[in-house]
Design a protein around this motif. Structure first.
Motif, short mmCIF file in Angstrom:
data_model
loop_
_atom_site.label_atom_id
_atom_site.label_comp_id
_atom_site.label_asym_id
_atom_site.label_seq_id
_atom_site.Cartn_x
_atom_site.Cartn_y
_atom_site.Cartn_z
N TRP A 16 0.82 -1.22 0.00
CA TRP A 16 0.00 0.00 0.00
C TRP A 16 0.85 1.28 0.00
O TRP A 16 0.31 2.38 0.08
CB TRP A 16 -0.93 0.02 1.22
CG TRP A 16 -0.25 -0.29 2.53
CD1 TRP A 16 -0.14 -1.51 3.13
CD2 TRP A 16 0.43 0.63 3.38
NE1 TRP A 16 0.57 -1.40 4.30
CE2 TRP A 16 0.92 -0.09 4.49
CE3 TRP A 16 0.66 2.01 3.33
CZ2 TRP A 16 1.64 0.50 5.53
CZ3 TRP A 16 1.38 2.61 4.37
CH2 TRP A 16 1.85 1.86 5.46
N LYS A 19 -0.19 4.04 -2.30
CA LYS A 19 -1.51 4.64 -2.12
C LYS A 19 -1.36 6.01 -1.44
O LYS A 19 -0.31 6.36 -0.91
CB LYS A 19 -2.38 3.72 -1.27
CG LYS A 19 -2.73 2.40 -1.95
CD LYS A 19 -3.67 1.57 -1.06
CE LYS A 19 -4.08 0.28 -1.77
NZ LYS A 19 -5.00 -0.54 -0.94
N ARG A 20 -2.45 6.76 -1.44
CA ARG A 20 -2.42 8.09 -0.84
C ARG A 20 -2.53 7.94 0.68
O ARG A 20 -3.55 7.47 1.20
CB ARG A 20 -3.55 8.95 -1.40
CG ARG A 20 -3.34 9.28 -2.90
CD ARG A 20 -4.49 10.09 -3.45
NE ARG A 20 -4.60 11.40 -2.81
CZ ARG A 20 -3.91 12.48 -3.14
NH1 ARG A 20 -3.03 12.41 -4.14
NH2 ARG A 20 -4.08 13.61 -2.52
N ASN A 47 3.96 7.11 -0.15
CA ASN A 47 3.29 8.25 -0.78
C ASN A 47 2.47 9.03 0.25
O ASN A 47 1.24 9.02 0.21
CB ASN A 47 2.41 7.76 -1.93
CG ASN A 47 1.76 8.91 -2.68
OD1 ASN A 47 2.34 9.99 -2.80
ND2 ASN A 47 0.55 8.68 -3.18
N ASP A 99 -6.28 6.98 1.16
CA ASP A 99 -6.56 5.54 1.15
C ASP A 99 -6.20 4.88 2.48
O ASP A 99 -6.88 3.96 2.92
CB ASP A 99 -5.77 4.86 0.03
CG ASP A 99 -6.06 5.45 -1.33
OD1 ASP A 99 -7.25 5.51 -1.70
OD2 ASP A 99 -5.11 5.88 -2.02
N VAL A 100 -5.11 5.33 3.07
CA VAL A 100 -4.59 4.73 4.31
C VAL A 100 -4.24 5.85 5.29
O VAL A 100 -3.69 6.88 4.88
CB VAL A 100 -3.33 3.89 4.03
CG1 VAL A 100 -2.75 3.32 5.32
CG2 VAL A 100 -3.63 2.77 3.05
N LYS A 131 -11.90 4.25 6.31
CA LYS A 131 -10.48 4.24 5.98
C LYS A 131 -9.72 3.21 6.82
O LYS A 131 -10.03 3.00 7.99
CB LYS A 131 -9.86 5.63 6.21
CG LYS A 131 -10.53 6.75 5.43
CD LYS A 131 -10.43 6.53 3.91
CE LYS A 131 -11.14 7.67 3.16
NZ LYS A 131 -11.06 7.49 1.70
#
Length: 391
Positions: A16, A19-20, A47, A99-100, A131
């Motif tokens: 992940w 991911k954002r 990220n 996302d996370v 989330k």
């Protein structure tokens, strides 16, 4: 060797990482090699697109209880959303493009330290907005020994606040990851939660057992000794006694202009047991209560951290000062961003509606009841299913 959750994450090939990611953190969250966690993650290709900061701000230098605004991180250039400003909990707009949510906050083991309660708001927001949350765990610097846990357990009906939202002891002897799991299940928050544990840490260990250097968690928690004494002397915030804010030794000294230092030191040493020694001192705070005024009092030196009862010692200290200096001692308000008038501060710190009533007992009755007042015999049973580390 002790590895923090951040160190273990940096070793993973996380699926992940592209991911954002939103990251709840501050400058005290570092790797085992003292690199800021957010910088280390970005170097490894994570990220991270937005940061969130608790009380004292991302740089951990904001004054106690002062509102912190949104800023831009000078280290990474990322936007920072304050969770001790216009809001205490993330809003939908803060999470909707993420996302996370990654969390790395350095708790210090005391209920009234607010980073823990920022975590709970993030847990609730994660569940509300769907989330995934990942907590990077850290050792409890004042140990995970459940035999050293001290209450009282907070009365949520009458004493819930941002320095204690939910029913846990004053000194909880858990890690922030363990409490995240405990709250998520027991309070039925229902967040998609993962905790990346530490390695090499045992519950019996204190901060000096894994590092010779303590990273200040906030302006007044600047040494390990301060963290150890924080659940002892923080109760002085609710009195007209200085707890050492504005000096080089916050939460390690107690004093006021009207105290006889030698008399108080003798009183304490006759009553507080063998795990701590009181030494008479004279200090002048540069800020806070009695700024610029000479205060007489004591400095506490913990001689046996494995048997030191912090809360018990702190409450007995107040009772002895209260009875010895009846004409001068007063309960006092303590104004913060989350308690603008500073009212009922002792009740909020102790987590008990009858907090002041307990101190009206005779000294003999107070000492007789003190052990039971701070006892948390069922705490280990309550939190047991969520403990992740061996004794």
């Amino acid at each position: 060797m002790v590895q923090f959750g951040i160190d273990r994450l940096l070793l993973y090939a996380s699926d992940w990482k592209a991911k954002r990611i939103g990251f709840v953190t501050n400058n005290a969250a570092i790797t085992a090699t003292f690199e800021p966690a957010r910088k280390a993650l970005i170097k490894k290709g994570f990220n991270i697109v937005r940061l969130f900061s608790p009380e004292h701000g991302l740089d951990t230098t904001g004054p106690d209880g002062h509102l912190m605004g949104d800023v831009t991180d000078t280290l990474t250039g990322l936007p920072v959303v304050s969770l001790y400003g216009e809001k205490l909990a993330p809003e939908k707009k803060d999470f909707e493009d993420l996302d996370v949510i990654l969390i790395d906050l350095p708790d210090i083991g005391s209920r009234f330290y607010t980073y823990l309660w920022t975590l709970t708001h993030v847990l609730e927001a994660g569940a509300l907005y769907g989330k995934e949350l990942i907590v990077l765990d850290r050792p409890n610097p004042i140990s995970g020994n459940l035999l050293l846990a001290e209450g009282p357990v907070l009365d949520e009906v009458n004493a819930s606040s941002f320095i204690g939202r939910w029913a846990i002891p004053v000194r909880h002897s858990c890690t922030i990851g363990e409490l995240a799991q405990y709250f998520n299940i027991e309070r039925k928050i229902g967040c998609a939660l993962q905790v990346i544990t530490c390695t090499g840490w045992r519950r019996s260990m204190f901060h000096p057992d894994w590092s010779v250097s303590f990273i200040p968690a906030s302006p007044a928690i600047n040494t390990f000794e301060t963290a150890l004494l924080y659940p002892c002397l923080c109760f002085l915030e609710a009195t007209n006694i200085s707890e050492g804010r504005g000096t080089a030794v916050p939460f390690r000294v107690a004093g006021a202009p009207w105290i006889n230092a030698g008399e108080l030191a003798d009183l304490l040493n006759d009553n507080i047991g063998k795990a701590v020694v009181a030494r008479e001192v004279d200090f002048v705070p540069e800020g806070g209560r009695y700024a610029g005024i000479s205060c007489k009092g004591v400095m506490l030196h913990v001689t046996d951290r494995y048997h030191f009862s912090a809360v018990k010692t702190g409450l007995l200290l107040i009772k002895l000062i209260m009875d010895t200096y009846k004409e001068s001692f007063e309960w006092a308000p303590y104004k913060t961003f989350v308690n603008g008038k500073g009212e009922n501060h002792l009740r909020l710190l102790l987590g008990q509606e009858d907090a002041e009533d307990f101190f009206r007992l005779s000294l003999e009755d107070f000492k007789e009841r003190l052990e039971g007042y701070v006892s948390v015999e069922n705490w280990r049973e309550m939190v047991g299913p969520y403990l992740m580390y061996e004794d």
